[in-house]
Design an enzyme around this catalytic site. Sequence first.
Site, PDB file in Angstrom:
ATOM      1  N   THR A  11       0.837  -1.211   0.000  1.00  0.00           N
ATOM      2  CA  THR A  11       0.000   0.000   0.000  1.00  0.00           C
ATOM      3  C   THR A  11       0.868   1.256   0.000  1.00  0.00           C
ATOM      4  OG1 THR A  11      -1.684  -1.203   1.237  1.00  0.00           O
ATOM      5  CG2 THR A  11      -1.857   1.193   1.253  1.00  0.00           C
ATOM      6  N   ILE A 131      -0.071  13.372   8.715  1.00  0.00           N
ATOM      7  CA  ILE A 131       0.029  14.548   9.598  1.00  0.00           C
ATOM      8  C   ILE A 131       1.486  14.852   9.944  1.00  0.00           C
ATOM      9  CG2 ILE A 131      -0.669  15.530  11.829  1.00  0.00           C
ATOM     10  CD1 ILE A 131      -2.991  13.551  11.880  1.00  0.00           C
ATOM     11  N   LYS A 200       2.717   4.321  18.646  1.00  0.00           N
ATOM     12  CA  LYS A 200       2.793   5.715  18.181  1.00  0.00           C
ATOM     13  C   LYS A 200       2.932   6.684  19.347  1.00  0.00           C
ATOM     14  CE  LYS A 200       0.198   4.888  13.930  1.00  0.00           C
ATOM     15  NZ  LYS A 200      -1.161   4.739  13.393  1.00  0.00           N
ATOM     16  N   GLY A 297      -3.728   5.412   4.972  1.00  0.00           N
ATOM     17  CA  GLY A 297      -4.115   5.438   3.554  1.00  0.00           C
ATOM     18  C   GLY A 297      -2.897   5.629   2.667  1.00  0.00           C
TER      19      GLY A 297
END
Length: 406
Positions: A11, A131, A200, A297
């Site tokens: 991806t 981000i 994270k 994504g």
Amino acid sequence: MIDIAVLGYGTVGSGVVEVIDKNNSSINERTGDQIRIRYVLDLRDFPGDRVEEILVHDFDIILNDPDVKIVVEVMGGVEPAYTFVKKSLLSGKSVCTSNKELVAAHGPELIEIAKKNSVNFLFEASVGGSIPIVRPLNSSLTADRILEIRGILNGTTNYILTQMADEGWEFDKALSTAQQLGYAERNPEADIEGYDACRKIAILSSLAFGKSVNYEDIYTEGISKITARDIQYAEKMKCAIKLLASSTCEDGKYYAMVAPFIVKASHPLYSVNGVFNAIFIRGSEIGDVMFYGSGAGKLPTACAVVADVVDAARHIGKHIRVAWSAEKLELTGVKSATRRFFVRVSGKRVECEEKIRSVFGDAEFIETDEAADEFGFVTPPLPESSFDEKLNSIPGVIGSIRFEEK
Ligand code: NDP
Ligand code: HSE
């Protein structure tokens, strides 16, 4: 000309190739040099694909090519990613990665190797997808003392919770759609059990506080126990359920946790929906700064990786300092935190109310039209440790969720 190699054509890796192809001239303009994808490494073949001619299956071809100055690691997992990244850095190649598992497990060691070899180990895409958060913590926010990081750090779980609430989807349908959209980890347990958000927040906390936060020390709960009924109760209270990750520094003590929280409609995280993530950073002088964008994504994440490639290309032969030492940061347990809790109980409210009030005092009761055989209540603020104790004395408890108070 700066040659790069992409490890992993899934991806994110295919997104990296697409972004470099699509935005080639502006990327080169911003780099001040030409970026060329020299190799793509993957286990599979891609007949007819744009990368067919540059595809390799042997990492040593990349390692032994002195023209390759930057390696993009987007395979995921700790091994062989760790070995490939370490060898790349030791041989004088910078590395850009989106792999939070690798960064959380080996970040300070890889940063140190990069430093010693005058190259860079960059990992913007490892937190928050598109981000910008790693670079701001390492540059724009360095003048202040960071007191708190709090937010939604996993796109898959936020997508699942949003689809369950807004579209009435079952958990399984929401998860499989998140997988089809390329948001989820290869093993989605990492998303739904909170491990991904945990890694994270460990990365962000290490950058904010300068020492290593071991992700295994962070109290972590995922969303696998959240049901459609929990969401109905939250909606009845004009609230939403969000998986929040946080870390704080208070009176010299450090706390970190990941868990689902009930968030009020007036809270800025309430309207962070779908695959979006949002992160608040609170500094002692700057107050709150909020970062918002696509948390996962293909192309959003690829853009963050390629921005690191541009940065690495601008700094050939020069290490960008990252203040994350290998020294361990000790965390204090979260059980002393004071907050309200939502509790679900099976049975009739009239039969249980007196007992609940005698244990919790001024509780607020909630009933939904959908469930006649159970009810909910919200406790007054109390420390987690005392909540656990009191909850044990209430018969018929189905489950509980923390309330976000800020
Ligand atoms: P994918 O599974 O889609 O892609 C990984 C690719 O790497 C696959 O093509 C896989 O091949 C290949 N690969 C795995 N092992 C090797 C190996 N030993 N040698 C060569 N190729 C290998 O994962 P994603 O692209 O989704 O994620 C990649 C990384 O980015 C992960 O660390 C993930 O956590 C992170 N990330 C992902 C985001 C997203 O939105 N998807 C967002 C932010 C970060 P094969 O399929 O044949 O096994
Ligand atoms: N699986 C991760 C998520 C990918 O859903 O947030 C981005 O790190």
